[in-house]
Scaffold this motif. Structure first.
Motif, PDB file in Angstrom:
ATOM      1  N   ASP A  11      11.636 -28.523 -13.040  1.00 56.18           N
ATOM      2  CA  ASP A  11      11.966 -27.317 -12.288  1.00 56.18           C
ATOM      3  C   ASP A  11      12.521 -27.672 -10.915  1.00 56.18           C
ATOM      4  O   ASP A  11      13.501 -27.073 -10.451  1.00 56.18           O
ATOM      5  CB  ASP A  11      10.720 -26.440 -12.153  1.00 56.18           C
ATOM      6  CG  ASP A  11      11.027 -25.136 -11.437  1.00 56.18           C
ATOM      7  OD1 ASP A  11      11.858 -24.365 -11.947  1.00 56.18           O
ATOM      8  OD2 ASP A  11      10.438 -24.897 -10.368  1.00 56.18           O
ATOM      9  N   ILE A  12      11.920 -28.666 -10.263  1.00 56.03           N
ATOM     10  CA  ILE A  12      12.421 -29.080  -8.952  1.00 56.03           C
ATOM     11  C   ILE A  12      13.796 -29.709  -9.080  1.00 56.03           C
ATOM     12  O   ILE A  12      14.705 -29.440  -8.289  1.00 56.03           O
ATOM     13  CB  ILE A  12      11.421 -30.053  -8.290  1.00 56.03           C
ATOM     14  CG1 ILE A  12      10.157 -29.299  -7.880  1.00 56.03           C
ATOM     15  CG2 ILE A  12      12.043 -30.721  -7.074  1.00 56.03           C
ATOM     16  CD1 ILE A  12       9.139 -30.154  -7.197  1.00 56.03           C
ATOM     17  N   LEU A  13      13.973 -30.559 -10.110  1.00 54.09           N
ATOM     18  CA  LEU A  13      15.264 -31.210 -10.291  1.00 54.09           C
ATOM     19  C   LEU A  13      16.382 -30.193 -10.525  1.00 54.09           C
ATOM     20  O   LEU A  13      17.519 -30.392 -10.094  1.00 54.09           O
ATOM     21  CB  LEU A  13      15.193 -32.193 -11.462  1.00 54.09           C
ATOM     22  CG  LEU A  13      14.377 -33.469 -11.226  1.00 54.09           C
ATOM     23  CD1 LEU A  13      14.257 -34.262 -12.513  1.00 54.09           C
ATOM     24  CD2 LEU A  13      15.024 -34.320 -10.139  1.00 54.09           C
ATOM     25  N   SER A  14      16.066 -29.112 -11.217  1.00 59.52           N
ATOM     26  CA  SER A  14      17.092 -28.105 -11.518  1.00 59.52           C
ATOM     27  C   SER A  14      17.308 -27.127 -10.372  1.00 59.52           C
ATOM     28  O   SER A  14      18.352 -26.470 -10.313  1.00 59.52           O
ATOM     29  CB  SER A  14      16.697 -27.326 -12.782  1.00 59.52           C
ATOM     30  OG  SER A  14      15.477 -26.637 -12.578  1.00 59.52           O
ATOM     31  N   SER A  15      16.335 -27.030  -9.466  1.00 56.40           N
ATOM     32  CA  SER A  15      16.438 -26.028  -8.407  1.00 56.40           C
ATOM     33  C   SER A  15      16.817 -26.622  -7.053  1.00 56.40           C
ATOM     34  O   SER A  15      17.019 -25.886  -6.102  1.00 56.40           O
ATOM     35  CB  SER A  15      15.105 -25.274  -8.263  1.00 56.40           C
ATOM     36  OG  SER A  15      14.064 -26.161  -7.893  1.00 56.40           O
ATOM     37  N   ARG A  16      16.890 -27.934  -6.965  1.00 60.01           N
ATOM     38  CA  ARG A  16      17.294 -28.538  -5.694  1.00 60.01           C
ATOM     39  C   ARG A  16      18.713 -29.083  -5.801  1.00 60.01           C
ATOM     40  O   ARG A  16      19.182 -29.424  -6.877  1.00 60.01           O
ATOM     41  CB  ARG A  16      16.324 -29.634  -5.290  1.00 60.01           C
ATOM     42  CG  ARG A  16      16.291 -30.834  -6.227  1.00 60.01           C
ATOM     43  CD  ARG A  16      17.161 -31.951  -5.728  1.00 60.01           C
ATOM     44  NE  ARG A  16      17.081 -33.117  -6.591  1.00 60.01           N
ATOM     45  CZ  ARG A  16      17.929 -33.392  -7.543  1.00 60.01           C
ATOM     46  NH1 ARG A  16      18.903 -32.550  -7.811  1.00 60.01           N
ATOM     47  NH2 ARG A  16      17.829 -34.500  -8.272  1.00 60.01           N
ATOM     48  N   ARG A  17      19.385 -29.132  -4.670  1.00 60.49           N
ATOM     49  CA  ARG A  17      20.745 -29.652  -4.629  1.00 60.49           C
ATOM     50  C   ARG A  17      20.884 -30.565  -3.428  1.00 60.49           C
ATOM     51  O   ARG A  17      20.594 -30.170  -2.290  1.00 60.49           O
ATOM     52  CB  ARG A  17      21.762 -28.512  -4.555  1.00 60.49           C
ATOM     53  CG  ARG A  17      23.212 -28.964  -4.565  1.00 60.49           C
ATOM     54  CD  ARG A  17      24.136 -27.777  -4.827  1.00 60.49           C
ATOM     55  NE  ARG A  17      23.942 -26.735  -3.827  1.00 60.49           N
ATOM     56  CZ  ARG A  17      24.621 -26.676  -2.676  1.00 60.49           C
ATOM     57  NH1 ARG A  17      25.508 -27.614  -2.390  1.00 60.49           N
ATOM     58  NH2 ARG A  17      24.406 -25.695  -1.832  1.00 60.49           N
ATOM     59  N   ILE A  18      21.304 -31.813  -3.670  1.00 61.22           N
ATOM     60  CA  ILE A  18      21.503 -32.799  -2.623  1.00 61.22           C
ATOM     61  C   ILE A  18      23.002 -33.023  -2.486  1.00 61.22           C
ATOM     62  O   ILE A  18      23.672 -33.356  -3.470  1.00 61.22           O
ATOM     63  CB  ILE A  18      20.806 -34.136  -2.952  1.00 61.22           C
ATOM     64  CG1 ILE A  18      19.360 -33.882  -3.412  1.00 61.22           C
ATOM     65  CG2 ILE A  18      20.856 -35.073  -1.771  1.00 61.22           C
ATOM     66  CD1 ILE A  18      18.472 -33.282  -2.372  1.00 61.22           C
ATOM     67  N   SER A  19      23.537 -32.861  -1.293  1.00 64.46           N
ATOM     68  CA  SER A  19      24.973 -33.012  -1.117  1.00 64.46           C
ATOM     69  C   SER A  19      25.278 -33.573   0.266  1.00 64.46           C
ATOM     70  O   SER A  19      24.569 -33.301   1.242  1.00 64.46           O
ATOM     71  CB  SER A  19      25.684 -31.665  -1.294  1.00 64.46           C
ATOM     72  OG  SER A  19      25.225 -30.733  -0.332  1.00 64.46           O
ATOM     73  N   ARG A  20      26.331 -34.360   0.289  1.00 66.94           N
ATOM     74  CA  ARG A  20      26.819 -34.892   1.568  1.00 66.94           C
ATOM     75  C   ARG A  20      27.845 -33.921   2.132  1.00 66.94           C
ATOM     76  O   ARG A  20      28.700 -33.403   1.405  1.00 66.94           O
ATOM     77  CB  ARG A  20      27.453 -36.266   1.343  1.00 66.94           C
ATOM     78  CG  ARG A  20      27.981 -36.922   2.610  1.00 66.94           C
ATOM     79  CD  ARG A  20      28.653 -38.240   2.287  1.00 66.94           C
ATOM     80  NE  ARG A  20      29.182 -38.887   3.485  1.00 66.94           N
ATOM     81  CZ  ARG A  20      29.887 -40.011   3.496  1.00 66.94           C
ATOM     82  NH1 ARG A  20      30.152 -40.616   2.331  1.00 66.94           N
ATOM     83  NH2 ARG A  20      30.322 -40.525   4.620  1.00 66.94           N
ATOM     84  N   ARG A  21      27.765 -33.683   3.418  1.00 68.37           N
ATOM     85  CA  ARG A  21      28.690 -32.756   4.054  1.00 68.37           C
ATOM     86  C   ARG A  21      29.997 -33.484   4.380  1.00 68.37           C
ATOM     87  O   ARG A  21      30.105 -34.174   5.399  1.00 68.37           O
ATOM     88  CB  ARG A  21      28.065 -32.173   5.321  1.00 68.37           C
ATOM     89  CG  ARG A  21      26.854 -31.290   5.068  1.00 68.37           C
ATOM     90  CD  ARG A  21      27.254 -29.984   4.430  1.00 68.37           C
ATOM     91  NE  ARG A  21      26.130 -29.131   4.108  1.00 68.37           N
ATOM     92  CZ  ARG A  21      25.547 -28.295   4.965  1.00 68.37           C
ATOM     93  NH1 ARG A  21      25.955 -28.234   6.211  1.00 68.37           N
ATOM     94  NH2 ARG A  21      24.538 -27.535   4.573  1.00 68.37           N
ATOM     95  N   GLY A  22      30.936 -33.363   3.451  1.00 67.09           N
ATOM     96  CA  GLY A  22      32.227 -33.997   3.658  1.00 67.09           C
ATOM     97  C   GLY A  22      32.096 -35.499   3.763  1.00 67.09           C
ATOM     98  O   GLY A  22      31.403 -36.147   2.966  1.00 67.09           O
ATOM     99  N   LEU A  23      32.762 -36.088   4.776  1.00 65.10           N
ATOM    100  CA  LEU A  23      32.692 -37.530   5.020  1.00 65.10           C
ATOM    101  C   LEU A  23      31.805 -37.853   6.216  1.00 65.10           C
ATOM    102  O   LEU A  23      31.857 -38.954   6.768  1.00 65.10           O
ATOM    103  CB  LEU A  23      34.102 -38.091   5.249  1.00 65.10           C
ATOM    104  CG  LEU A  23      35.059 -37.988   4.050  1.00 65.10           C
ATOM    105  CD1 LEU A  23      36.428 -38.539   4.414  1.00 65.10           C
ATOM    106  CD2 LEU A  23      34.498 -38.726   2.838  1.00 65.10           C
TER     107      LEU A  23
END
Length: 583
Positions: free
Chosen positions: A123-135
């Motif tokens: 559930d955590i893996l599907s509900s969290r999002r990790i992303s880098r802000r551009g460069l």
């Protein structure tokens, strides 16, 4: 233009004609969207923001950082944050994991899906999002949950767990290095002891046990000792000094590492902690409603075109004209109700009604087409009433048209040419008469006017009626020379001869009757006649009608027809007996 051609004007016309269907589809789509919004559980999103220092503060890695390695380090940290192990640690920190009293459910069990908390991790893996802000060096950790506080707690737990695990990893590396240096320092201590012991043994062997260090140094300086002995002693002294220096260096380094264990910091820091959101992020009401409207309009338009071209009924004069390629002079209204007059009777009893006015429009169109042609002298116009299938209202219109001509002072005759299922006599309420089938199968040469002609009970129109069902193939009868002579003889008596025919698609009879007509009226029932059936019927008429014959189409039984000048409608008269007469 062929019925398959589609121009912008034709397409807009279809959309206008099918506006009710499109509106119904739109209403259904919007209702479903609103129902979903009412039933869907709200979701909240909270974001924690990290900034990564690619240079870091790693005592074991002093290599210079380049632009390429900076990007690689930031992307590596993103992948670490996305790992299952990080999700497990964050779930524990956020208090989402159930307790394990006996400690039997290990981390490996949970990550492998055999532990009891795998569903929480998924559930955590599907509900969290990790992303880098551009460069940039910024990493956003977004958590989605069913409550604002839980979403913020999970996002912050992710960030804090990441920093703690990074520090713990650094401390573990320093401790590992310290352990390695400790082992090397033990070996250096042993080397120092071994070197000094070797020096002592050699001195005792060479100069005796009473030789002190000062005496040994003096003799070495004065050259009193033999040269080999001096060289050996100097070599052993040098080895011992080197061993002591190495030991001292390792000890200094070990002390530095013991201090560094307590000074380790993460290569990232939290620049913005997640706050509980004030409003839910999902479902997005405006977006869902906009998509529902767009999808419903698209679906409604598609259904409208499919209804227009395939499975729907004919609903407008424009559609009828496009499908048949013929002018549509009128649309007849739908008449219903226990006290409503029969449609054919309304021509006489309610002459100002929309139905009667529609028949007069049809009569005007037929008269115009007949006058435009070179009319044979002393011959009336033959009008064929046709339809694609049964129950289109063709026979009723044929009777009403005959009465319309009669009311206009024209000599009119109606022949019920539907030999398989004649209905005109029922509409007239006539019970006893000689039928057309009997005339066509009579081998005695009986006169048609003497035995088979019947007066219309309500007008001066004449009728030749059918009754029952023929026992032989009816196409043989209508294709006979006798039927053709009958039509030619009858058109010499009247101004207008109307032929009621069986439907075109189920039977062949109308195809033999079409070449005898000067005009063909194709009847389509509103919202009942299918476009593909109408196209086939129009094609049959175009193929079998004589060259130059006028072709018109009318739309019958349209509901919600405007009634601007409807006159009062008296009661329907009862059945009348037929009485022989001549036109």
């Amino acid at each position: 233009m062929q019925d398959t051609d589609l121009t912008l004007h034709a397409g807009l016309g279809i959309l206008v004609r099918q506006a009710r269907l499109i509106a119904a589809t739109l209403a259904a789509g919007v209702c479903l969207a609103v129902l979903y919004l009412l039933l869907a559980e709200p979701e909240y999103r909270a974001t924690s923001l990290l900034i990564v220092d690619p240079a870091g503060s790693d005592v074991l890695d002093d290599a210079p950082v380049t632009t390429g390695s900076e990007n690689a380090r930031v992307e590596s940290e993103v992948e670490i944050l996305r790992s299952d192990a990080m999700a497990l640690a964050a779930a524990r920190r956020a208090g989402l994991m159930s307790g394990s009293p006996d400690g039997a459910a290990s981390t490996r069990d949970r990550l492998a899906g055999t532990g009891p908390d795998r569903a929480v991790i998924e559930d955590i893996l599907s509900s969290r999002r990790i992303s880098r802000r551009g460069l940039t060096h910024l990493i956003a950790i977004t958590a989605t949950a069913d409550s604002p506080a839980k979403a913020a707690r999970i996002a912050n737990a992710y960030a804090e767990t990441y920093l703690e695990r990074q520090v713990a990893a650094k401390v573990a590396r320093v401790q590992t290095a310290r352990d390695v240096l400790g082992a090397q320092m033990k070996a250096a201590q042993d080397g120092v002891a071994s070197s000094e012991a070797a020096l002592d043994r050699f001195v005792v062997q060479s100069a005796g046990e009473d030789m002190s260090q000062a005496m040994l140094e003096a003799q070495l300086s004065s050259g009193a000792l033999p040269s080999p002995v001096s060289s050996r002693i100097l070599l052993l002294q040098q080895n011992a000094a080197i061993a002591r220096a190495q030991h001292q260096s390792l000890m200094s380094r070990l002390r530095d590492l013991e201090v560094d264990v307590t000074l380790q910091v993460a290569n990232a820091r939290i620049v913005s902690r997640a706050m509980p959101p004030a409003v839910p992020s999902a479902p997005d009401r405006m977006m869902i409603l906009a998509l529902a409207v767009a999808a419903s309009l698209a679906a409604g338009s598609g259904i409208a075109f499919a209804s227009e071209y395939h499975f729907g009924g004919i609903t407008s004069e424009e559609q009828l004209a496009r499908l048949t390629g013929s002018p549509v002079p009128t649309t007849l209204p739908h008449l219903a109700g226990p006290e409503m007059l029969s449609p054919a009777d309304m021509v006489v009893r309610a002459p100002l009604s929309p139905y009667a006015e529609g028949l007069r429009k049809l009569r005007a169109a037929l008269d115009r087409s007949w006058n435009l042609e070179t009319r044979p002298e002393r011959q009336g116009m033959v009008v064929l009433l046709a339809s694609g299938d049964a129950d289109e209202g063709k026979s009723t219109i044929a009777l009403a048209l005959a009465r319309t001509y009669a009311e206009a002072g024209k000599r009119a005759m109606l022949i019920d040419g539907d030999l398989r299922a004649p209905t005109i006599h029922d509409k007239l309420g006539i019970r006893s008469f000689a039928s057309l089938v009997a005339f066509l199968t009579d081998e005695t040469g009986s006169d048609m006017l003497d035995q088979y002609y019947v007066d219309d009970p309500m007008t001066d129109a004449g009728m030749i009626l059918g009754a029952g069902r023929s026992g032989i193939a009816t196409d043989k009868l209508v294709a006979s020379d006798l039927f053709e002579r009958m039509v030619e003889e009858a058109r010499g008596w009247v101004d207008v001869l109307i032929l009621d025919s069986p439907p075109l698609l189920p039977v062949v009879d109308a195809r033999y009757m079409a070449p005898l007509a000067d005009a063909v009226v194709l009847v389509a029932r509103h919202a009942v006649t299918r476009p593909q059936d109408l196209r086939r019927a129009a094609a049959d008429i175009a193929e079998y009608a004589r060259p130059g014959a006028a072709r018109v189409a009318i739309l019958n039984a349209r509901k919600r027809h405007r009634l601007p000048y409807a006159a009062p409608e008296p009661d329907l008269p009862g059945p009348l007996d037929a009485r022989p007469s001549r036109p």
